[in-house]
Design an enzyme around this catalytic site. Structure first.
Site, PDB file in Angstrom:
ATOM      1  N   VAL B  14     -22.566 -31.249  -7.978  1.00 32.47           N
ATOM      2  CA  VAL B  14     -21.281 -30.567  -7.806  1.00 32.47           C
ATOM      3  C   VAL B  14     -21.334 -29.617  -6.609  1.00 32.47           C
ATOM      4  O   VAL B  14     -20.371 -29.506  -5.841  1.00 32.47           O
ATOM      5  CB  VAL B  14     -20.885 -29.803  -9.093  1.00 32.47           C
ATOM      6  CG1 VAL B  14     -19.605 -29.015  -8.879  1.00 32.47           C
ATOM      7  CG2 VAL B  14     -20.730 -30.781 -10.254  1.00 32.47           C
ATOM      8  N   ALA B  33      -4.163 -21.914   1.980  1.00 29.69           N
ATOM      9  CA  ALA B  33      -4.637 -20.615   1.478  1.00 29.69           C
ATOM     10  C   ALA B  33      -4.236 -19.464   2.409  1.00 29.69           C
ATOM     11  O   ALA B  33      -4.211 -18.312   1.996  1.00 29.69           O
ATOM     12  CB  ALA B  33      -6.150 -20.631   1.311  1.00 29.69           C
ATOM     13  N   ALA B  43     -28.121 -20.706  -2.261  1.00 28.94           N
ATOM     14  CA  ALA B  43     -29.422 -20.485  -2.897  1.00 28.94           C
ATOM     15  C   ALA B  43     -29.782 -21.702  -3.739  1.00 28.94           C
ATOM     16  O   ALA B  43     -28.960 -22.176  -4.539  1.00 28.94           O
ATOM     17  CB  ALA B  43     -29.377 -19.243  -3.781  1.00 28.94           C
ATOM     18  N   GLU B 129     -12.011 -23.297 -13.758  1.00 29.50           N
ATOM     19  CA  GLU B 129     -11.255 -24.544 -13.884  1.00 29.50           C
ATOM     20  C   GLU B 129     -12.192 -25.743 -14.033  1.00 29.50           C
ATOM     21  O   GLU B 129     -11.902 -26.688 -14.778  1.00 29.50           O
ATOM     22  CB  GLU B 129     -10.356 -24.716 -12.659  1.00 29.50           C
ATOM     23  CG  GLU B 129      -9.471 -25.947 -12.673  1.00 29.50           C
ATOM     24  CD  GLU B 129      -8.458 -25.931 -13.818  1.00 29.50           C
ATOM     25  OE1 GLU B 129      -8.750 -26.627 -14.811  1.00 29.50           O
ATOM     26  OE2 GLU B 129      -7.422 -25.269 -13.722  1.00 29.50           O
ATOM     27  N   LYS B 205     -16.085 -27.127 -24.367  1.00 31.38           N
ATOM     28  CA  LYS B 205     -14.822 -27.192 -23.620  1.00 31.38           C
ATOM     29  C   LYS B 205     -13.629 -26.852 -24.515  1.00 31.38           C
ATOM     30  O   LYS B 205     -12.722 -26.133 -24.108  1.00 31.38           O
ATOM     31  CB  LYS B 205     -14.670 -28.575 -22.997  1.00 31.38           C
ATOM     32  CG  LYS B 205     -15.711 -28.844 -21.905  1.00 31.38           C
ATOM     33  CD  LYS B 205     -15.741 -30.322 -21.526  1.00 31.38           C
ATOM     34  CE  LYS B 205     -16.786 -30.609 -20.463  1.00 31.38           C
ATOM     35  NZ  LYS B 205     -17.047 -32.063 -20.320  1.00 31.38           N
TER      36      LYS B 205
END
Lengths: 441, 441
Positions: B14, B33, B43, B129, B205
């Protein structure tokens, strides 16, 4: 903290739904929004109806301008509809420094550029979640939820009336006119259903989604708009036999030369979720480069579903009005100075999609070879052919039959030319039926 | 305006997806934005892998604390996972005044109360999210899009691994163990698939969705968690014959005595869209009092779909950090001082739902009467019965058969008691199979 005070212009179906939901769930909404949100003033020409709807404690006036002029009102909800007085009132509300919430897709799809510019200049928000797909939070999904993506395409069932009619035509094998009458009787279609059945309403909505998805101005006048009035029950049946359903889709798509923007009946593979959206329900499929395909489904109209969207906008404004204007969500997802002027809506002849063709032909040797040969010469590749027995079409001894052809992706202009040639064949006995087909994969 | 600077902790699937999408779509994201968003520091213990993933111009360190200590970093993305070091780092980032974005459902479902309180106190946002249903903007829909509603229930396919396994079991008629091996080979299931197949991931979830929907604290420890490991291929087949599919659902629901919170396999009517969500896809159905039933569908996992959600959070924070803290969207949808302490999670015995029962019985006269009589005495109403021919079950001359019963809504405790009695019947030859059924209407 003081409640946000809201003025409501027009208290019909959606207006009274908004008033009722806001009151019924006021406690819960306050717990979410952090402060109360209250409709304190309502304007409606029918003041008696308005008073009956809101009861005591809410000021009712006939003149909408009195709401706009009230300095205590923070947000104005416009639920009058249409381009005329609604446009004037929205612009007046903006000029008076009010934030505006509207469900008016027609107004925004046609005059959005002017309205959003006025709002931008005045530093107020114009929110319109309710304008597309009723209660489904699709504007928020496109504008915020999928903001990481380069949107590739959107295809939506965004008109409940036509989806109800198409569902009934398929279910019961009835023709368009019969089902339309039934839909009117049940209240699914209006007395004058033109905007719905001719695809205009869907085109307003897809115009708004297109602007938000691609950062282009609203351009309703560039949309290709085709309704469902010419759809025959037999095409729904043939499509079914080939594994497809016919839906009225609003489509907007990043294409080679610009943006496609079109509303028309489409074959959709029966296995897709979108093909299984039945009755008056709405659904929108959005394909983004990162997220892939997503789908949003729900009620696209009705009093409380639409009210759900109106109130979500009220809460958003309640939250965002303390953010500096440069940091709010832009009206059309992209900042006004970052809109694309170079992305043009492409003409239909440049659209590339696949097609369903139905040809009424003479039932004689060589017809299929002639038709397919002609398509091959035009460079149009065939995906599937369905040929009916003549007896099934015209009864025993019939000399006519239906030839159904599914093409692979083809430039529409190329198909247009080929259709002229096909139509000129002496063995093609009636106007060719052409319906576009979207694989949505 | 200066770019927002982001520090990334953990650059696996991800993390690299987030880095890549943010870079690929940087221009478009900036146009939305209003300012650039850039990952400037990463990191990862595997600094070589990290350097290979991000190339030059991005600082790579092994120690996540160096990212948190960097005063130029505005937002920290935590993609390490688990409860241990991830929890420490998230709390340290909050203490350092950083906004946090995380996909860590386990951490938030278990330690959310502590983490959100720390963020609240420090005036920073913790956005998540990506923690539920990958790229589907379901947290935003629940928290903002449906904010007008009193949410009635949520039912979701929120674990792709188990949905893939169930889809394959149904398609191919294979048993669980065989399909699990195939799923592991194809990368749809992990080497240690426990969290997925036992329902733990789905429970994390649905715990988060439950808190947001109902304004209650996260209470993973109160969730009923049941996986798919005991599902037999024959129950999937019988369900199909009765017009149902079996899905692993995460369900949370407003009930008489409080809130239901449960994960288990469920029969779902085959005609529902949710029943037709196949393979590794996710979908969540939300029913609100105003909006009615809505559904959200998309990829629930994977590098770029999850990145889509992570980046949407980055953009949200970029926008909202200028709003005063009282006007931001609350972490759990409701303002912390407006959470419900009185809405308790109800124990499973108080849950009211309908059931599928499969009884292996002796193929002799009177068995059906005995079984149905016993259910009637317990006040359990029967919706449908399917009795197999003995020959179909045990081969020719078999003296056993399967009796399948669908019940109407029943209190689970009542059914538990009835099952003890049923099981004690001498004609009931094997442990009774009981699967819950949700009509989702």
């Amino acid at each position: 903290m003081k409640s946000i005070q809201v003025g409501l212009l027009g208290i019909g179906t959606v207006g009274s739904g908004t008033f009722n939901v806001l009151r019924r769930n006021q406690e819960e909404i306050k717990r979410r929004a952090g402060r109360g949100i209250e409709i304190t003033m309502v304007a409606d020409l029918d003041t008696a109806r308005a008073k009956a709807a809101v009861g005591d404690g809410v000021q009712v006036v006939a003149d909408a301008r009195a709401v706009i002029a009230n300095p205590d009102i923070d947000i104005v909800i416009e639920l009058i509809g249409g381009y005329g007085i609604a446009k004037q009132l929205v612009l007046q509300a903006i000029a008076a420094g009010k934030h505006v919430v509207t469900a008016n897709k027609a107004l925004l799809a046609v005059h959005g550029t002017e309205i959003f510019a006025a709002a931008q200049q005045k530093g107020v928000m114009v929110a319109f979640e309710a304008a597309v797909a009723g209660g489904i939070p699709i504007i928020k999904a496109l504008r915020e939820g999928l903001t990481a993506n380069s949107i590739q395409w959107i295809a939506g069932i965004i008109n409940g009336t036509t989806n109800f009619i198409l569902s009934e035509m398929r279910d019961k094998g009835l023709d368009f006119a019969t089902v339309l009458k039934e839909a009117q009787r049940l209240g699914y279609a209006e007395a004058d259903p033109t905007f719905d059945i001719e695809g205009v309403d869907a085109a307003h909505k897809v115009t708004l989604m297109s602007a938000i998805a691609f950062g282009i101005p609203v351009q309703f006048d560039k949309a290709h708009v085709e309704g469902i009035t010419k759809l025959a029950a037999q095409d729904i049946k043939y499509a079914e036999q080939l594994g497809y359903r016919i839906k009225l889709l609003g489509i907007t798509k990043r294409a080679k030369g610009g943006i496609e923007l079109r509303v028309h009946p489409s074959l959709v593979p029966a296995k897709r979720l979108l093909a299984n959206v039945e009755g008056a329900m709405n659904a929108v499929v959005v394909h983004g480069d990162a997220v892939g395909t997503t789908l949003y489904y729900g009620k696209g109209a009705g009093s409380e579903p639409t009210a759900s969207a109106v109130i979500a906008d009220l809460v958003d404004i309640t939250r965002l009005h303390t953010a500096d204007a440069a940091h709010r969500v832009p009206h059309l997802a992209f900042h006004p100075n970052a809109m694309s002027d170079d992305l043009k809506v492409v003409p239909m002849c440049e659209v590339v999609t696949s097609y369903y063709l139905r040809l009424r032909v003479a039932d004689e040797a060589g017809v299929l070879a002639k038709v397919t040969g002609l398509l091959a010469d035009a460079g149009i590749s065939i995906d599937a052919v369905l040929q009916r027995e003549a007896d099934e079409i015209g009864g025993e001894g019939s000399t006519q039959t239906d030839l159904i052809i599914l093409t692979h992706d083809t430039r529409e202009g190329t198909l247009d030319d080929a259709m002229v040639q096909l139509q000129a064949l002496p063995t093609v006995l009636a106007p060719i039926v052409r319906i576009r087909k979207e694989e949505l994969s």
